[in-house]
Scaffold this motif. Structure first.
Motif, mmCIF file in Angstrom:
data_model
loop_
_atom_site.group_PDB
_atom_site.id
_atom_site.type_symbol
_atom_site.label_atom_id
_atom_site.label_comp_id
_atom_site.label_asym_id
_atom_site.label_seq_id
_atom_site.Cartn_x
_atom_site.Cartn_y
_atom_site.Cartn_z
ATOM 1 N N ARG A 256 0.835 -1.206 0.000
ATOM 2 C CA ARG A 256 0.000 0.000 0.000
ATOM 3 C C ARG A 256 0.870 1.256 0.000
ATOM 4 O O ARG A 256 0.611 2.204 -0.730
ATOM 5 C CB ARG A 256 -0.918 -0.022 1.217
ATOM 6 N N MET A 257 1.915 1.264 0.834
ATOM 7 C CA MET A 257 2.800 2.424 0.894
ATOM 8 C C MET A 257 3.582 2.565 -0.410
ATOM 9 O O MET A 257 3.787 3.683 -0.899
ATOM 10 C CB MET A 257 3.751 2.303 2.079
ATOM 11 N N TYR B 273 3.859 5.772 -2.840
ATOM 12 C CA TYR B 273 5.079 6.342 -3.416
ATOM 13 C C TYR B 273 4.910 6.532 -4.924
ATOM 14 O O TYR B 273 5.334 7.538 -5.485
ATOM 15 C CB TYR B 273 6.291 5.433 -3.185
ATOM 16 N N GLU B 274 4.281 5.541 -5.548
ATOM 17 C CA GLU B 274 4.058 5.626 -6.992
ATOM 18 C C GLU B 274 3.098 6.770 -7.325
ATOM 19 O O GLU B 274 3.349 7.546 -8.250
ATOM 20 C CB GLU B 274 3.500 4.303 -7.516
ATOM 21 N N GLU B 275 2.014 6.908 -6.560
ATOM 22 C CA GLU B 275 1.063 7.997 -6.781
ATOM 23 C C GLU B 275 1.739 9.361 -6.668
ATOM 24 O O GLU B 275 1.383 10.310 -7.375
ATOM 25 C CB GLU B 275 -0.073 7.930 -5.758
ATOM 26 N N GLN B 276 2.715 9.444 -5.770
ATOM 27 C CA GLN B 276 3.429 10.698 -5.547
ATOM 28 C C GLN B 276 4.538 10.930 -6.574
ATOM 29 O O GLN B 276 5.214 11.957 -6.553
ATOM 30 C CB GLN B 276 4.024 10.727 -4.134
ATOM 31 N N LYS C 219 15.427 4.538 0.461
ATOM 32 C CA LYS C 219 15.803 5.938 0.692
ATOM 33 C C LYS C 219 14.566 6.756 1.060
ATOM 34 O O LYS C 219 14.600 7.572 1.977
ATOM 35 C CB LYS C 219 16.452 6.543 -0.553
ATOM 36 N N ILE C 220 13.504 6.545 0.309
ATOM 37 C CA ILE C 220 12.263 7.283 0.568
ATOM 38 C C ILE C 220 11.798 7.031 1.988
ATOM 39 O O ILE C 220 11.460 7.963 2.721
ATOM 40 C CB ILE C 220 11.168 6.891 -0.454
ATOM 41 N N ARG C 221 11.790 5.770 2.394
ATOM 42 C CA ARG C 221 11.352 5.424 3.753
ATOM 43 C C ARG C 221 12.232 6.115 4.790
ATOM 44 O O ARG C 221 11.737 6.658 5.775
ATOM 45 C CB ARG C 221 11.365 3.922 3.975
ATOM 46 N N MET D 254 7.222 14.999 1.698
ATOM 47 C CA MET D 254 7.210 14.282 0.428
ATOM 48 C C MET D 254 7.694 15.157 -0.726
ATOM 49 O O MET D 254 8.455 14.706 -1.572
ATOM 50 C CB MET D 254 5.789 13.781 0.162
ATOM 51 N N ARG D 255 7.295 16.436 -0.754
ATOM 52 C CA ARG D 255 7.696 17.330 -1.838
ATOM 53 C C ARG D 255 9.208 17.535 -1.843
ATOM 54 O O ARG D 255 9.827 17.642 -2.898
ATOM 55 C CB ARG D 255 6.976 18.665 -1.748
#
Length: 126
Positions: free
Chosen positions: A15-16, A20-23, A48-50, A59-60
């Motif tokens: 789900r997360m 990430y993909e949606e963002q 890295k994102i996590r 997120m931006r």
């Protein structure tokens, strides 16, 4: 690899990963059957994102950082300067939050010690 495999390898829920993909932070390929196919490079990128999210980086900012970090060898001096300024701002923001957490932690510790002292006095008086 499929999303379940990426989730297993990174410890990040499917789900997360979809979030990430949606963002726009990760972009899987699409097979002929329409299924997402996650490239090996996305394992490190997702981790890295996590890490950045765990550090409370918005997120931006993560999106801008990742693109620039991964293309650092192609950055012009102005872009490098902008990235550095953004990173300094985020570091300073985090330092401020850490200071606040430290003050809150100290206040809680003091309160605990005060309560422990009162408990010890109540026990000895009984």
């Amino acid at each position: 690899m499929r999303i379940g495999e990426l989730a297993r390898r990174t410890g990040i829920s499917a789900r997360m990963l979809r979030y990430y993909e949606e963002q726009g932070l990760i972009t899987p390929q699409r097979g002929d059957n329409g299924y997402r196919d996650y490239d090996e490079t996305l394992v490190e990128r997702a981790e890295k994102i996590r890490c950045f999210l765990d550090a409370s980086i918005p997120m931006r900012v993560i999106a801008a950082m990742l693109d620039r970090i991964e293309h650092a060898h192609n950055m012009d001096p102005e872009t490098t300067s902008q990235l550095r300024a953004m990173l300094v701002r985020e570091r300073d923001r985090l330092a401020g939050r850490i200071d606040s957490f430290e003050r809150n932690k100290a206040a809680l510790t003091d309160l605990i010690h005060t309560l422990d002292g009162e408990e010890a006095q109540t026990t000895t008086q009984a």
